[in-house]
Scaffold this active site. Structure first.
Site, mmCIF file in Angstrom:
data_model
loop_
_atom_site.group_PDB
_atom_site.id
_atom_site.type_symbol
_atom_site.label_atom_id
_atom_site.label_comp_id
_atom_site.label_asym_id
_atom_site.label_seq_id
_atom_site.Cartn_x
_atom_site.Cartn_y
_atom_site.Cartn_z
ATOM 1 N N HIS A 201 0.800 -1.224 0.000
ATOM 2 C CA HIS A 201 0.000 0.000 0.000
ATOM 3 C C HIS A 201 0.835 1.278 0.000
ATOM 4 C CE1 HIS A 201 0.936 -0.309 4.266
ATOM 5 N NE2 HIS A 201 0.626 0.972 4.387
HETATM 6 C C1 UD1 Z 1 -1.851 5.058 6.735
HETATM 7 C C2 UD1 Z 1 -0.479 5.469 7.301
HETATM 8 C C3 UD1 Z 1 0.535 4.371 6.984
HETATM 9 C C4 UD1 Z 1 0.047 3.013 7.463
HETATM 10 C C5 UD1 Z 1 -1.322 2.744 6.846
HETATM 11 C C6 UD1 Z 1 -1.888 1.423 7.303
HETATM 12 C C7 UD1 Z 1 -0.015 7.887 7.321
HETATM 13 C C8 UD1 Z 1 0.834 8.939 6.725
HETATM 14 N N1 UD1 Z 1 0.011 6.686 6.694
HETATM 15 O O1 UD1 Z 1 -1.712 4.987 5.317
HETATM 16 O O2 UD1 Z 1 1.742 4.675 7.655
HETATM 17 O O3 UD1 Z 1 0.968 2.026 7.047
HETATM 18 O O4 UD1 Z 1 -2.215 3.801 7.272
HETATM 19 O O5 UD1 Z 1 -3.086 1.145 6.666
HETATM 20 O O6 UD1 Z 1 -0.644 8.118 8.323
HETATM 21 N N2 UD1 Z 1 -9.219 4.581 2.927
HETATM 22 C C9 UD1 Z 1 -10.420 3.928 2.912
HETATM 23 N N3 UD1 Z 1 -10.954 3.556 4.121
HETATM 24 C C10 UD1 Z 1 -10.361 3.800 5.297
HETATM 25 C C11 UD1 Z 1 -9.143 4.485 5.298
HETATM 26 C C12 UD1 Z 1 -8.570 4.863 4.105
HETATM 27 O O7 UD1 Z 1 -10.990 3.674 1.885
HETATM 28 O O8 UD1 Z 1 -10.910 3.422 6.352
HETATM 29 C C13 UD1 Z 1 -8.597 4.953 1.641
HETATM 30 C C14 UD1 Z 1 -8.913 6.356 1.195
HETATM 31 O O9 UD1 Z 1 -9.019 6.354 -0.188
HETATM 32 C C15 UD1 Z 1 -7.680 7.130 1.601
HETATM 33 C C16 UD1 Z 1 -6.583 6.088 1.407
HETATM 34 O O10 UD1 Z 1 -7.182 4.854 1.763
HETATM 35 O O11 UD1 Z 1 -7.492 8.273 0.852
HETATM 36 C C17 UD1 Z 1 -5.366 6.337 2.244
HETATM 37 O O12 UD1 Z 1 -5.720 6.438 3.642
HETATM 38 P P1 UD1 Z 1 -4.769 7.256 4.660
HETATM 39 O O13 UD1 Z 1 -5.252 7.113 6.039
HETATM 40 O O14 UD1 Z 1 -4.550 8.632 4.126
HETATM 41 O O15 UD1 Z 1 -3.367 6.551 4.519
HETATM 42 P P2 UD1 Z 1 -2.987 5.005 4.389
HETATM 43 O O16 UD1 Z 1 -2.483 4.758 3.008
HETATM 44 O O17 UD1 Z 1 -4.059 4.116 4.915
#
Ligand code: UD1
Length: 364
Positions: A201
């Site tokens: 991811h």
């Molecule tokens: C975040 C952490 C990363 C960790 C990862 C574990 C930061 C900078 N990054 O990354 O270190 O390894 O979590 O999962 O904090 N989304 C959903 N549903 C959710 C959450 C997210 O669909 O419940 C999707 C959304 O499109 C969102 C994308 O995932 O934009 C990224 O989510 P985000 O929390 O920004 O970062 P992660 O890539 O999950």
């Protein structure tokens, strides 16, 4: 002692659970739990709370997804009034996600002591948002709980006084040790006898379509020899969909798994291919070979002592290492010191000042 825990994203939950449990057993400790809502999907958040037997959050800031700056700012704005209302003696933040840094910053502005659980880890790659989150949170933190000795060294090198640093071991392993016996029965799908478990991811692997296409092609090739199970993170799912990729019949895309299901998948895997941080540690504890598709790791003990190999994005090497493992040539591994299921208790000891009066909070 009145302690607030802040969690936000999937990898925070299994770190906070053992610390909360250990503190709940201490006399005169009151706790509250704040969920920033960085992760909000049922299968990215709620299911973890249930399986980890965590209490309902006292506050949910419901910030959701946004750009890094916007998400961090929203967490800060949501957390400030919580801190004003609750006025805890100590705030504990976990890991390296945006919620970790945002909450620590609010505490520093309001003069509330902060403890950072999983402090001191460094990849030395400042292009990773997590590396900046780690460095800044450690500068702010009053109590820095490290999972491994390299963390102590990194903090000292950055000029952090030794009295702020406590080597307590790995809290994530506390959760693993507690829940491993329950893991196997949580699986709802039949598994092949041998398989590679994959998670990807990181922006560096999934954001560029050409890179993602190459990685998927390599995994597809591997699936001809060894079935591949790939539980897909939401951000990766969207990007794979856009590629219109057609996998081999042994290449299985699954939805995000619960904590217990993913633990069972790791335990049974022939090998794991990942770009996650925590999975490098869990595979080391389980003795399962781990091939990490990243240029660097902030968890070097998984390489020096454990089963992890960091391959960069060298997909030729990935194919070679998979073949080597299938032919019985596995990197031997051992479990790092204090990855023993008792890190949460050690943190509770420090916070409550057991045998170490100076670290009882009242730090500022
Ligand atoms: C975040 C952490 C990363 C960790 C990862 C574990 C930061 C900078 N990054 O990354 O270190 O390894 O979590 O999962 O904090 N989304 C959903 N549903 C959710 C959450 C997210 O669909 O419940 C999707 C959304 O499109 C969102 C994308 O995932 O934009 C990224 O989510 P985000 O929390 O920004 O970062 P992660 O890539 O999950």
């Amino acid at each position: 002692m009145y302690c607030a825990h802040v969690v936000g994203a999937r990898p925070n939950f299994m770190k906070a659970a053992p610390v909360m449990r250990a503190l709940a057993r201490r006399p005169d400790v009151r706790q509250i739990l704040v969920h920033t809502g960085q992760h909000y999907d049922q299968n990215m958040s709620e299911v973890f709370f249930r399986e980890l037997e965590m209490p309902e959050p006292d506050y949910n800031l419901a910030v959701g997804s946004a750009s890094h700056a916007s998400q961090t700012a929203q967490i800060m704005m949501g957390f400030e009034p919580v801190l004003q209302e609750a006025r805890p003696d100590l705030v504990l933040v976990y890991g390296d996600v945006n919620s970790t840094l945002a909450a620590a910053l609010v505490c520093s502005k309001m003069g509330v002591p902060v403890g950072h659980v999983e402090a001191g880890l460094r990849s030395f790659d400042r292009r990773m948002p997590e590396e900046i989150n780690r460095q800044l949170t450690d500068q702010i933190g009053d109590l820095l709980f490290t999972p491994s000795r390299d963390g102590d060294q990194n903090l000292l090198r950055e000029g952090i006084p030794a009295e702020r640093i406590r080597f307590v071991g790995n809290v994530m392993i506390d959760t693993l040790v507690k829940l491993l016996p329950k893991a196997a029965s949580s699986l709802t799908e039949d598994l092949p006898a041998h398989y590679a478990l994959v998670t990807l991811h990181r922006p560096s692997n999934v954001d560029e379509s050409s890179t993602l296409r190459e990685v998927l092609a390599a995994l597809d090739e591997i699936s001809h020899e060894l079935p591949v199970i790939f539980p897909v993170h939401p951000r990766t799912r969207e990007r794979i969909r856009r590629l219109a990729f057609r996998p081999h019949e042994n290449f299985h895309f699954w939805g995000p798994q619960s904590y217990l299901q993913f633990l069972a998948l790791q335990e049974g895997a022939t090998l794991v291919i990942t770009d996650s941080g925590g999975i490098q540690e869990e595979t080391t504890f389980l003795g399962v070979p781990c091939l990490t598709l990243r240029e660097s790791t902030e968890r070097p003990v998984t390489v020096t002592l454990g089963t992890n190999l960091v391959l960069g994005r060298d997909l030729g090497r990935l194919r070679q290492e998979v073949s080597a493992i299938l032919r019985g040539r596995r990197k031997p591994g051992s479990i790092p010191p204090l990855w023993d299921g008792k890190a949460g208790e050690r943190i509770a000891d420090v916070i409550c000042g057991v045998g170490d009066r100076q670290t009882a909070v009242g730090l500022k």
